[in-house]
Enzyme design. Structure first.
Site, short mmCIF file in Angstrom:
data_model
loop_
_atom_site.label_atom_id
_atom_site.label_comp_id
_atom_site.label_asym_id
_atom_site.label_seq_id
_atom_site.Cartn_x
_atom_site.Cartn_y
_atom_site.Cartn_z
CB SER A 102 -5.82 20.70 12.46
OG SER A 102 -6.15 19.50 13.06
CG ASP A 241 -8.32 16.23 11.87
OD1 ASP A 241 -7.80 15.26 11.30
OD2 ASP A 241 -7.67 17.05 12.54
CG ASP A 243 -4.36 17.73 9.88
OD1 ASP A 243 -5.36 17.41 10.55
OD2 ASP A 243 -3.27 18.05 10.39
CG ASP A 245 -3.62 15.57 12.92
OD1 ASP A 245 -4.85 15.79 12.93
OD2 ASP A 245 -2.79 16.41 13.33
#
Length: 448
Positions: A102, A241, A243, A245
């Site tokens: 992340s 960010d 990833d 999400d």
């Protein structure tokens, strides 16, 4: 055995336990056995990843473990985390896996899991998988080993799904948008989506090299995007960010708006349209008291959960709610997705700009936040500073000092070895003294 799962899957420094290829191989075999046991027919798993160098290592190790248990593996390559949730369900897979840490630095990595319904696994399921990992699993016979296949159109399927969440009669013509992809998983899909919908796109963080994910860019470092918004005269900035999400928005003046302001906007708008299920927004204990007061003024409720978008989603599903998220930028809209989706949330904000004919600064200034202060203290493996008597005494005193007009929240991070100390209070000086007293006690407790 040390507990592997934290608040969002398994995470740590690459090539250091538990984030090693050896452990990933065992994890793959265990989750493959768990999701195929007692089920006839072909079993499949989709695997996505972000742009970290170590993603290649974990992709191969997980594939080996999964195929050893008879699972057929579909490799998506670099795609956002929400794409894995979407494609797990649409491709009728038994399991989805996302290889990502992340917003963490490039030297870290992690593994997140999605069930066949596209939602993240529960604590109970994770505990069962941990038991399998510890006990070991029986491998399939040679003629029952799974296959692996690379899927080339995964990101295109995701782009189409994200665009379908945007009002069909709308386009982004005339809007200038800065998009910061954090050199991460959305470095291609986010600019493509915005361009296809008609926006003039200014791209940042779209040159991943395996080492620069989240480095001075993205939702945790929005300064560069804020400067670009002002420099280019953009209408809005969207920061994802690593990833993709989570999202942080930037208004046309360069001011950063967090997830709380976005959730306030969407909750009030959806309530006005009778779209907000059960009159409530779900957020975590980290969301500002100002958000709660704002919702109360609209006759709406704030349902609080533990930190982690997974817990937000669990509460949404339990209570039949359709909007939730975190101050840090995870925005969950279960009418459209199974997990936080930064790009989808950004599109919803752009749609509201068009519908309301208001500027981004107007839409990101819904309430006055109660002063909030967050400080972190890093600790070493094996240390348990929150069990220290001096720390507990400092916490009790700080809670007494803030009682009545504020709150104190102390917790261990579920993704990093940090103790997080957060307080809110109208008296900023009192709040700072309370936080510093606890920080000083924790620092003393972890000192060598």
């Amino acid at each position: 055995m040390t507990k592997l799962f934290g608040t969002d899957g398994i995470r740590g420094k690459a090539n250091v336990h538990p984030m090693t290829a050896e452990v990933a191989l065992k994890i793959g075999a265990a989750v493959g056995r768990y999701f195929s046991a007692g089920r006839d027919g072909v079993h499949r798993v989709v695997i996505g990843k972000d742009t970290r160098l170590s993603g290649y290592m974990f992709e191969n190790a997980l594939t080996a473990g999964l195929t050893s248990s008879g699972m057929n593996v579909l490799l998506l390559g670099p795609v956002p985390t929400p794409a894995v949730g979407l494609l797990t369900r649409s491709m009728r897979a038994d399991l989805g896996v996302m290889i990502s840490a992340s917003h963490n630095p490039a030297t870290d990595n992690g593994i997140k899991f999605f069930g066949p319904d596209g939602f993240k696994l529960s604590d109970a399921v994770e505990a069962e998988i941990e038991a399998l990992i510890e006990g070991g699993v029986e491998l399939n016979p040679a003629d029952k080993i799974g296959r692996a296949k690379r899927i080339d159109d995964g990101r295109f399927r995701y782009v189409e799904r994200v665009k379908s969440s945007f009002p069909r009669q709308m386009r982004l013509d005339g809007l200038k948008v800065v998009i910061d992809c954090a050199n991460g998983a959305a470095h291609r899909v986010a600019p493509e989506t915005l361009w296809e919908l008609g926006a003039e796109v200014i791209e940042i963080g779209v040159s991943p090299n395996g080492f620069n994910i989240n480095e001075n860019c993205g939702s945790t470092h929005p300064e560069r995007a804020a400067a670009a918004v002002v420099e280019h005269g953009a209408h809005v900035g969207i920061c994802l960010d690593g990833d993709a999400d989570r999202v942080i928005l930037i208004d046309e003046t360069g001011k950063v708006g967090d997830g709380d302001q976005f959730m306030a906007l969407m909750a009030s708008r959806w309530a006005a349209e009778d779209r907000l299920a059960n009159g409530a927004l779900v957020a975590t204990v980290m969301s500002n008291l100002g958000l709660e007061h704002f919702l109360q003024g609209k006759g709406l409720r704030l349902e609080r959960t533990s930190v982690g978008d997974r817990y937000v989603v669990e509460r949404m599903r339990e209570g039949g709610f359709n909007l939730g998220g975190e101050q840090s930028g995870h925005i969950v809209m279960t009418d459209h997705a199974t997990t936080g989706d930064g790009l989808m949330a950004g599109l919803q904000f752009l749609a509201e700009m068009i519908r309301s004919e208001k500027t981004s600064s107007e839409l990101l200034n819904n309430f006055e936040p109660v002063p909030q202060l967050l400080k972190n203290v890093r600790f070493s493996t094996g240390q348990v500073p929150l069990e220290d008597a001096q720390v507990q005494g400092a916490i009790a005193q700080a809670e007494a000092d803030l009682a009545g007009q504020g709150r104190l929240l102390i917790r261990k991070s579920g993704t990093e070895p940090l103790v997080r100390v957060m307080a809110e209070h109208e008296d900023a000086q009192l709040m700072e003294r309370a936080v510093d007293s606890v920080v000083d006690a924790v620092t003393a407790a972890v000192a060598p």
